[in-house]
Design an enzyme around this catalytic site. Structure first.
Site, PDB file in Angstrom:
ATOM      1  N   SER A  10       0.857  -1.196   0.000  1.00  0.00           N
ATOM      2  CA  SER A  10       0.000   0.000   0.000  1.00  0.00           C
ATOM      3  C   SER A  10       0.884   1.234   0.000  1.00  0.00           C
ATOM      4  O   SER A  10       1.613   1.483   0.975  1.00  0.00           O
ATOM      5  CB  SER A  10      -0.904   0.021   1.230  1.00  0.00           C
ATOM      6  OG  SER A  10      -1.420   1.330   1.385  1.00  0.00           O
ATOM      7  N   HIS A  35      -1.199  -1.412  -4.293  1.00  0.00           N
ATOM      8  CA  HIS A  35      -2.468  -1.098  -3.619  1.00  0.00           C
ATOM      9  C   HIS A  35      -2.575   0.417  -3.416  1.00  0.00           C
ATOM     10  O   HIS A  35      -1.708   1.031  -2.780  1.00  0.00           O
ATOM     11  CB  HIS A  35      -2.497  -1.840  -2.282  1.00  0.00           C
ATOM     12  CG  HIS A  35      -3.791  -1.776  -1.548  1.00  0.00           C
ATOM     13  ND1 HIS A  35      -4.838  -2.626  -1.806  1.00  0.00           N
ATOM     14  CD2 HIS A  35      -4.204  -0.954  -0.540  1.00  0.00           C
ATOM     15  CE1 HIS A  35      -5.844  -2.349  -0.989  1.00  0.00           C
ATOM     16  NE2 HIS A  35      -5.489  -1.332  -0.215  1.00  0.00           N
ATOM     17  N   ASP A  37      -4.861   3.409  -1.877  1.00  0.00           N
ATOM     18  CA  ASP A  37      -5.929   3.678  -0.903  1.00  0.00           C
ATOM     19  C   ASP A  37      -6.527   5.052  -1.145  1.00  0.00           C
ATOM     20  O   ASP A  37      -5.881   6.069  -0.876  1.00  0.00           O
ATOM     21  CB  ASP A  37      -5.352   3.610   0.517  1.00  0.00           C
ATOM     22  CG  ASP A  37      -5.118   2.184   0.947  1.00  0.00           C
ATOM     23  OD1 ASP A  37      -6.053   1.374   0.837  1.00  0.00           O
ATOM     24  OD2 ASP A  37      -3.994   1.873   1.392  1.00  0.00           O
ATOM     25  N   MET A  39      -9.233   7.768  -0.133  1.00  0.00           N
ATOM     26  CA  MET A  39     -10.082   8.142   1.018  1.00  0.00           C
ATOM     27  C   MET A  39     -10.676   9.524   0.787  1.00  0.00           C
ATOM     28  O   MET A  39      -9.955  10.440   0.368  1.00  0.00           O
ATOM     29  CB  MET A  39      -9.239   8.184   2.288  1.00  0.00           C
ATOM     30  CG  MET A  39      -8.511   6.888   2.582  1.00  0.00           C
ATOM     31  SD  MET A  39      -7.563   7.058   4.090  1.00  0.00           S
ATOM     32  CE  MET A  39      -6.693   5.480   4.093  1.00  0.00           C
ATOM     33  N   HIS A  68      -8.423   0.659  -3.976  1.00  0.00           N
ATOM     34  CA  HIS A  68      -9.338   0.447  -2.841  1.00  0.00           C
ATOM     35  C   HIS A  68     -10.067   1.764  -2.574  1.00  0.00           C
ATOM     36  O   HIS A  68      -9.478   2.709  -2.045  1.00  0.00           O
ATOM     37  CB  HIS A  68      -8.495  -0.005  -1.632  1.00  0.00           C
ATOM     38  CG  HIS A  68      -9.258  -0.195  -0.369  1.00  0.00           C
ATOM     39  ND1 HIS A  68      -8.634  -0.357   0.853  1.00  0.00           N
ATOM     40  CD2 HIS A  68     -10.598  -0.267  -0.111  1.00  0.00           C
ATOM     41  CE1 HIS A  68      -9.551  -0.506   1.801  1.00  0.00           C
ATOM     42  NE2 HIS A  68     -10.742  -0.444   1.241  1.00  0.00           N
ATOM     43  N   MET A  70     -12.271   3.929  -0.591  1.00  0.00           N
ATOM     44  CA  MET A  70     -12.912   4.190   0.707  1.00  0.00           C
ATOM     45  C   MET A  70     -13.662   5.503   0.570  1.00  0.00           C
ATOM     46  O   MET A  70     -13.312   6.529   1.169  1.00  0.00           O
ATOM     47  CB  MET A  70     -11.851   4.246   1.809  1.00  0.00           C
ATOM     48  CG  MET A  70     -11.315   2.878   2.162  1.00  0.00           C
ATOM     49  SD  MET A  70      -9.785   2.944   3.098  1.00  0.00           S
ATOM     50  CE  MET A  70      -8.628   3.028   1.742  1.00  0.00           C
ATOM     51  N   MET A 139     -11.257  -6.068   5.655  1.00  0.00           N
ATOM     52  CA  MET A 139     -10.493  -5.090   6.444  1.00  0.00           C
ATOM     53  C   MET A 139     -10.158  -5.696   7.797  1.00  0.00           C
ATOM     54  O   MET A 139     -11.046  -6.185   8.504  1.00  0.00           O
ATOM     55  CB  MET A 139     -11.302  -3.807   6.683  1.00  0.00           C
ATOM     56  CG  MET A 139     -11.431  -2.859   5.528  1.00  0.00           C
ATOM     57  SD  MET A 139      -9.915  -2.429   4.647  1.00  0.00           S
ATOM     58  CE  MET A 139      -8.913  -1.686   5.930  1.00  0.00           C
ATOM     59  N   ASP A 177      -6.387  -6.535   4.570  1.00  0.00           N
ATOM     60  CA  ASP A 177      -5.781  -5.201   4.563  1.00  0.00           C
ATOM     61  C   ASP A 177      -5.825  -4.576   5.947  1.00  0.00           C
ATOM     62  O   ASP A 177      -6.902  -4.350   6.502  1.00  0.00           O
ATOM     63  CB  ASP A 177      -6.584  -4.347   3.566  1.00  0.00           C
ATOM     64  CG  ASP A 177      -6.042  -2.950   3.366  1.00  0.00           C
ATOM     65  OD1 ASP A 177      -4.999  -2.619   3.935  1.00  0.00           O
ATOM     66  OD2 ASP A 177      -6.694  -2.195   2.610  1.00  0.00           O
TER      67      ASP A 177
HETATM   68  C1  DX5 Z   1      -6.318   1.448   5.707  1.00  0.00           C
HETATM   69  C2  DX5 Z   1      -5.867   1.128   4.292  1.00  0.00           C
HETATM   70  C3  DX5 Z   1      -4.719   0.203   4.254  1.00  0.00           C
HETATM   71  C4  DX5 Z   1      -3.477   0.723   4.910  1.00  0.00           C
HETATM   72  C5  DX5 Z   1      -2.697  -0.445   5.425  1.00  0.00           C
HETATM   73  O1  DX5 Z   1      -7.432   2.241   5.668  1.00  0.00           O
HETATM   74  O2  DX5 Z   1      -6.908   0.545   3.554  1.00  0.00           O
HETATM   75  O3  DX5 Z   1      -4.436  -0.244   2.939  1.00  0.00           O
HETATM   76  O4  DX5 Z   1      -2.694   1.503   4.061  1.00  0.00           O
HETATM   77  O5  DX5 Z   1      -1.645   0.060   6.138  1.00  0.00           O
HETATM   78  P1  DX5 Z   1      -0.869  -0.807   7.222  1.00  0.00           P
HETATM   79  O6  DX5 Z   1      -0.300  -1.986   6.515  1.00  0.00           O
HETATM   80  O7  DX5 Z   1       0.165   0.168   7.699  1.00  0.00           O
HETATM   81  O8  DX5 Z   1      -1.847  -1.185   8.298  1.00  0.00           O
HETATM   82 ZN    ZN Z   2      -6.441  -0.498   1.504  1.00  0.00          ZN
END
Ligand code: DX5
Ligand code: ZN
Length: 218
Positions: A10, A35, A37, A39, A68, A70, A139, A177
């Site tokens: 990620s 990956h 993320d 948000m 991903h 979110m 998750m 994840d």
């Molecule tokens: C959290 C994300 C993850 C995050 C994982 O909301 O979806 O992908 O980046 O990070 P680590 O591996 O540091 O928990």
């Molecule tokens: Zn993620």
């Protein structure tokens, strides 16, 4: 059921001052996916990055982008993330009113469709959609931030998902994840997880390429 051992770093935890170097490092590593993320500050209490960054990553990445989302109402942005270069789009179960329609939309674009479950969301809720999915993302932390502690109940959910997939003849990959470290990763692979996402473990290590290789060898 074929069980893969894939690693999806990620980039949320990467150094964005050197994003090009980070992607080149991942290109030359054993990472299987990159990956991303996304948000929106509404579905999750944090804002990360959006379409321009995904486009830039796509221009230089030689690994598929695992996006991903979110975000609330993800249908509004699926075409744009596809155009930006996503190979897999994951939407949250909790963010989709017409999940079947959303999944069909992603698949019609010719890319892979995946659904993510928050820690409180039961695997059983996927009973009528899992056969249409290319991947399920479980998750193992509450989404929004990297570097959180892994929630142990996730192991049980992976087992429940595998059982459900057998019943429904689903070929979906299982991705987990959040809070993944080497110890957790080993147990997750044993439970039948196919794809491990890891952010702070990889980018917080002295040798990210070596850490990715260590995850592949679990
Ligand atoms: C959290 C994300 C993850 C995050 C994982 O909301 O979806 O992908 O980046 O990070 P680590 O591996 O540091 O928990
Ligand atoms: Zn993620």
């Amino acid at each position: 059921m074929i069980h893969m051992k894939l690693v999806a770093p990620s980039i949320l935890a990467a150094d964005f001052n050197h994003l090009g170097d980070v992607i080149e490092m991942l290109n030359n590593s054993e990472a299987d996916l990159i990956h991303c993320d996304i948000m929106d500050g509404v579905f999750v209490p944090n804002i990360s990055f959006g379409l321009p960054i995904v486009q830039h990553v796509h221009q230089i990445a030689r690994k598929p982008l695992d996006v991903h989302l979110m975000i609330i109402d993800p249908d509004r942005y699926i075409d744009e993330f596809y155009t930006a270069g996503a190979s897999i789009i994951t939407v949250h179960y909790e963010a989709c009113t017409h999940l079947h329609r959303t999944i069909q939309h992603i698949k019609e674009l010719g890319i892979q469709a995946s659904v993510c479950l928050n820690p409180h969301t039961s695997v059983a809720l996927l009973a009528d959609i899992v056969e249409y999915l290319d991947m399920v993302l479980i998750m193992s932390v509450n989404p929004g931030f990297g570097g959180q502690k892994f929630i142990d109940n996730t192991y049980r959910k992976v087992g429940q998902l595998k059982d459900l997939m057998i019943q429904r003849n689903s070929k979906a990959l299982i991705e987990v994840d959040g809070g993944v470290n080497l110890e957790v990763g080993e147990k997750l692979y044993k439970e039948g997880t196919d794809v491990l996402v890891a952010g702070s473990l990889i980018f917080g290590s002295e040798n990210p390429v070596g850490t990715i290789a260590a995850l592949k060898r679990l």
